[in-house]
Design an enzyme around this catalytic site. Sequence first.
Site, PDB file in Angstrom:
ATOM      1  N   ASN A   8       0.876  -1.168   0.000  1.00  0.00           N
ATOM      2  CA  ASN A   8       0.000   0.000   0.000  1.00  0.00           C
ATOM      3  C   ASN A   8       0.913   1.217   0.000  1.00  0.00           C
ATOM      4  O   ASN A   8       1.514   1.570   1.007  1.00  0.00           O
ATOM      5  CB  ASN A   8      -0.915   0.011   1.233  1.00  0.00           C
ATOM      6  CG  ASN A   8      -1.856   1.194   1.248  1.00  0.00           C
ATOM      7  OD1 ASN A   8      -1.494   2.307   0.890  1.00  0.00           O
ATOM      8  ND2 ASN A   8      -3.080   0.971   1.679  1.00  0.00           N
ATOM      9  N   GLU A  48      -3.705   1.863  -3.259  1.00  0.00           N
ATOM     10  CA  GLU A  48      -3.898   3.270  -2.917  1.00  0.00           C
ATOM     11  C   GLU A  48      -2.929   4.145  -3.727  1.00  0.00           C
ATOM     12  O   GLU A  48      -2.200   4.960  -3.174  1.00  0.00           O
ATOM     13  CB  GLU A  48      -3.730   3.487  -1.409  1.00  0.00           C
ATOM     14  CG  GLU A  48      -4.497   4.681  -0.894  1.00  0.00           C
ATOM     15  CD  GLU A  48      -4.521   4.791   0.615  1.00  0.00           C
ATOM     16  OE1 GLU A  48      -5.079   5.786   1.119  1.00  0.00           O
ATOM     17  OE2 GLU A  48      -3.995   3.903   1.307  1.00  0.00           O
ATOM     18  N   TYR A 156      -7.467  -3.550  -2.850  1.00  0.00           N
ATOM     19  CA  TYR A 156      -7.424  -2.540  -1.789  1.00  0.00           C
ATOM     20  C   TYR A 156      -8.836  -2.465  -1.213  1.00  0.00           C
ATOM     21  O   TYR A 156      -9.705  -1.768  -1.738  1.00  0.00           O
ATOM     22  CB  TYR A 156      -6.975  -1.188  -2.348  1.00  0.00           C
ATOM     23  CG  TYR A 156      -7.071  -0.054  -1.360  1.00  0.00           C
ATOM     24  CD1 TYR A 156      -6.604  -0.189  -0.054  1.00  0.00           C
ATOM     25  CD2 TYR A 156      -7.633   1.161  -1.727  1.00  0.00           C
ATOM     26  CE1 TYR A 156      -6.693   0.844   0.851  1.00  0.00           C
ATOM     27  CE2 TYR A 156      -7.724   2.215  -0.836  1.00  0.00           C
ATOM     28  CZ  TYR A 156      -7.256   2.045   0.453  1.00  0.00           C
ATOM     29  OH  TYR A 156      -7.353   3.074   1.356  1.00  0.00           O
ATOM     30  N   ASP A 197      -4.056  -4.839   0.599  1.00  0.00           N
ATOM     31  CA  ASP A 197      -4.507  -4.265   1.865  1.00  0.00           C
ATOM     32  C   ASP A 197      -5.958  -4.681   2.082  1.00  0.00           C
ATOM     33  O   ASP A 197      -6.867  -4.161   1.442  1.00  0.00           O
ATOM     34  CB  ASP A 197      -4.377  -2.742   1.797  1.00  0.00           C
ATOM     35  CG  ASP A 197      -4.809  -2.060   3.085  1.00  0.00           C
ATOM     36  OD1 ASP A 197      -5.183  -2.771   4.043  1.00  0.00           O
ATOM     37  OD2 ASP A 197      -4.780  -0.815   3.134  1.00  0.00           O
ATOM     38  N   ASN A 199      -7.509  -4.292   4.978  1.00  0.00           N
ATOM     39  CA  ASN A 199      -8.074  -3.339   5.938  1.00  0.00           C
ATOM     40  C   ASN A 199      -8.752  -4.017   7.126  1.00  0.00           C
ATOM     41  O   ASN A 199      -9.719  -3.486   7.684  1.00  0.00           O
ATOM     42  CB  ASN A 199      -9.055  -2.395   5.231  1.00  0.00           C
ATOM     43  CG  ASN A 199      -8.472  -0.993   5.071  1.00  0.00           C
ATOM     44  OD1 ASN A 199      -7.833  -0.483   5.989  1.00  0.00           O
ATOM     45  ND2 ASN A 199      -8.673  -0.384   3.924  1.00  0.00           N
ATOM     46  N   ASP A 303       2.681   4.787   5.019  1.00  0.00           N
ATOM     47  CA  ASP A 303       2.288   4.366   6.366  1.00  0.00           C
ATOM     48  C   ASP A 303       2.108   2.855   6.442  1.00  0.00           C
ATOM     49  O   ASP A 303       1.800   2.323   7.510  1.00  0.00           O
ATOM     50  CB  ASP A 303       1.016   5.085   6.807  1.00  0.00           C
ATOM     51  CG  ASP A 303      -0.135   4.884   5.824  1.00  0.00           C
ATOM     52  OD1 ASP A 303       0.113   4.443   4.700  1.00  0.00           O
ATOM     53  OD2 ASP A 303      -1.282   5.194   6.198  1.00  0.00           O
ATOM     54  N   HIS A 304       2.287   2.161   5.319  1.00  0.00           N
ATOM     55  CA  HIS A 304       2.306   0.700   5.271  1.00  0.00           C
ATOM     56  C   HIS A 304       3.700   0.242   4.868  1.00  0.00           C
ATOM     57  O   HIS A 304       4.496   1.019   4.309  1.00  0.00           O
ATOM     58  CB  HIS A 304       1.302   0.169   4.242  1.00  0.00           C
ATOM     59  CG  HIS A 304      -0.127   0.369   4.612  1.00  0.00           C
ATOM     60  ND1 HIS A 304      -0.989  -0.660   4.904  1.00  0.00           N
ATOM     61  CD2 HIS A 304      -0.871   1.510   4.726  1.00  0.00           C
ATOM     62  CE1 HIS A 304      -2.190  -0.179   5.182  1.00  0.00           C
ATOM     63  NE2 HIS A 304      -2.143   1.136   5.073  1.00  0.00           N
ATOM     64  N   CYS A 466       3.675  18.729  28.937  1.00  0.00           N
ATOM     65  CA  CYS A 466       2.793  17.587  29.165  1.00  0.00           C
ATOM     66  C   CYS A 466       2.955  17.091  30.595  1.00  0.00           C
ATOM     67  O   CYS A 466       4.006  17.288  31.220  1.00  0.00           O
ATOM     68  CB  CYS A 466       3.087  16.468  28.168  1.00  0.00           C
ATOM     69  SG  CYS A 466       4.689  15.685  28.377  1.00  0.00           S
ATOM     70  N   HIS A 469       5.749  13.764  30.980  1.00  0.00           N
ATOM     71  CA  HIS A 469       7.191  13.889  30.787  1.00  0.00           C
ATOM     72  C   HIS A 469       7.714  15.283  31.063  1.00  0.00           C
ATOM     73  O   HIS A 469       8.936  15.487  31.036  1.00  0.00           O
ATOM     74  CB  HIS A 469       7.550  13.502  29.336  1.00  0.00           C
ATOM     75  CG  HIS A 469       6.966  12.203  28.880  1.00  0.00           C
ATOM     76  ND1 HIS A 469       5.817  12.130  28.116  1.00  0.00           N
ATOM     77  CD2 HIS A 469       7.358  10.930  29.086  1.00  0.00           C
ATOM     78  CE1 HIS A 469       5.530  10.865  27.851  1.00  0.00           C
ATOM     79  NE2 HIS A 469       6.438  10.117  28.434  1.00  0.00           N
ATOM     80  N   CYS A 506       2.122  10.242  26.495  1.00  0.00           N
ATOM     81  CA  CYS A 506       1.263  10.217  27.678  1.00  0.00           C
ATOM     82  C   CYS A 506      -0.134  10.708  27.302  1.00  0.00           C
ATOM     83  O   CYS A 506      -0.384  11.114  26.167  1.00  0.00           O
ATOM     84  CB  CYS A 506       1.850  11.074  28.802  1.00  0.00           C
ATOM     85  SG  CYS A 506       1.985  12.836  28.417  1.00  0.00           S
TER      86      CYS A 506
END
Length: 515
Positions: A8, A48, A156, A197, A199, A303-304, A466, A469, A506
């Site tokens: 993907n 994609e 896909y 993919d 999904n 992102d894959h 935050c 941390h 966190c």
Amino acid sequence: MLRVVSWNINGIRSPLQGMVYEEPSNCAAMAMGRILDKLDADIVCLQETKVTRDVLTEPLAIIEGYNSYFSFSRNRSGYSGVATFCKDSATPMAAEEGLSGLLATHNGDVGCYGNMDEFTQEELRALDSEGRALLTQHKIRTWEGKQKTLTLINVYCPHADAGKPERLTFKMRFYRLLQIRAEALLAAGSHVIILGDLNTAHCPIDHWDAVNLECFEEDPGRKWMDGLLSNLGCQAGSHVRPFIDSYRCFQPKQEGAFTCWSAVSGARHLNYGSRLDYVLGDRTLVIDTFQDSFLLPEVMGSDHCPVGAVLSVSSVPAKQCPPLCTRFLPEFAGTQLKILRFLVHHKQDPVFKQSVLRLSKQTQVKMHQNKARVRSTRLRPNQTGSSRGQKSLTSYFQPSSNRPQASPNLELPSMGALMTPKTPEEEVMAKVVEGQVGASEAKDEKEVQTSFWKSLLGGPLPMPLCGGHREPCVMRTVKKPGPNLGRHFYMCARPRGPPTDPSSRCNFFLWSRPS
């Protein structure tokens, strides 16, 4: 050996800048070629792609040594889409876009559609309108020398948004159509590989946070995969499902084997993701020919990450590509000229040849007329009777009679006589003083401008720390439709990870005050 890879790519133009190249000035064709070389596969299936036919360029579609096939979204631009790149040594004998057969051209198609009476024509057209499936059919030869047929279904699958229940229905209907087509191909005697993919994270081991998700195993997509996939431990007398998850066949207990991570939260740094990409093979094919199934998490650009498998078969390439091949598209077909066209004399149409000769004669006559007109309007030196005619080259090096001559007895005072000589020490001190004055003036001017703009503009507020941390937060914007759409908020800047990992993000959250 036959090596197949699925990825993907999250936009076919995105990894061109995400991959690492030796030369940053590569063109798109070289960049795409390097991606295919890095994946090192006989068949590469991409999902994609996010391109439609009107924006697909030749450097992305036609790569030397490969033949490519694309399926585009008919409804939206920059959305969905799949593509398959086959090496010339693995040229398919048939290729087809879509699962329903409505997009088939009946010339070089794969065929074998099964019983689709449960779908309406409008539903089938909608399921194939987003460019989510592409089939290529290949001839393969086993080590025993037998030739068989192998069909690859590059898919896909749709994503089911929790806020849009109609998309869940669309996803499940797509799954059903995919299964019908795959089983019909199996019944016709072809081996089948479904890769891409899907999904859906099938088992709890395929999702990092499965224990905290409500009704994980009750998800409709996971139930569909349960009915599609079997494992090697199934007995012959029991109900044997048609396909096998090839990765779990070789790595049944491997934890943290994920293929998708949230790019916004930086979850890939801590491997906080899920396995959505698969290579599914029919049971006989996996048992007899699959040698390995793997993930490539080190390959960046999306992102894959890519997934793939190795089969102990060889491909038998077709003599010519199917009509769906992109090199046969009208916008690309005219640009692929053979060297033979430049070496062999082609006969011209006599009518066309006469028209070209007539046009060239008319052009020559007009050129002669224009030259005669320019020659008649140009003035000659003997006609002007003045010195404004054409000059010789030596005239530019002789003194002009119109300019006044300077008197040879006139002596101008030198610059040194008008200035008081300085010692080297004085010159150094003068330069130092001049530099200090200039720097002081520039500094004072900058301070005045800075104080003016600070009095006029308040400037950004410091980032809050935050709670987990005590580190500066990052500002985000709400993009989900609702009453808070567009509002800004602060959250921990660390990447998302498991709650038990202290180095992960966190739970700090704070709304930004309106300015």
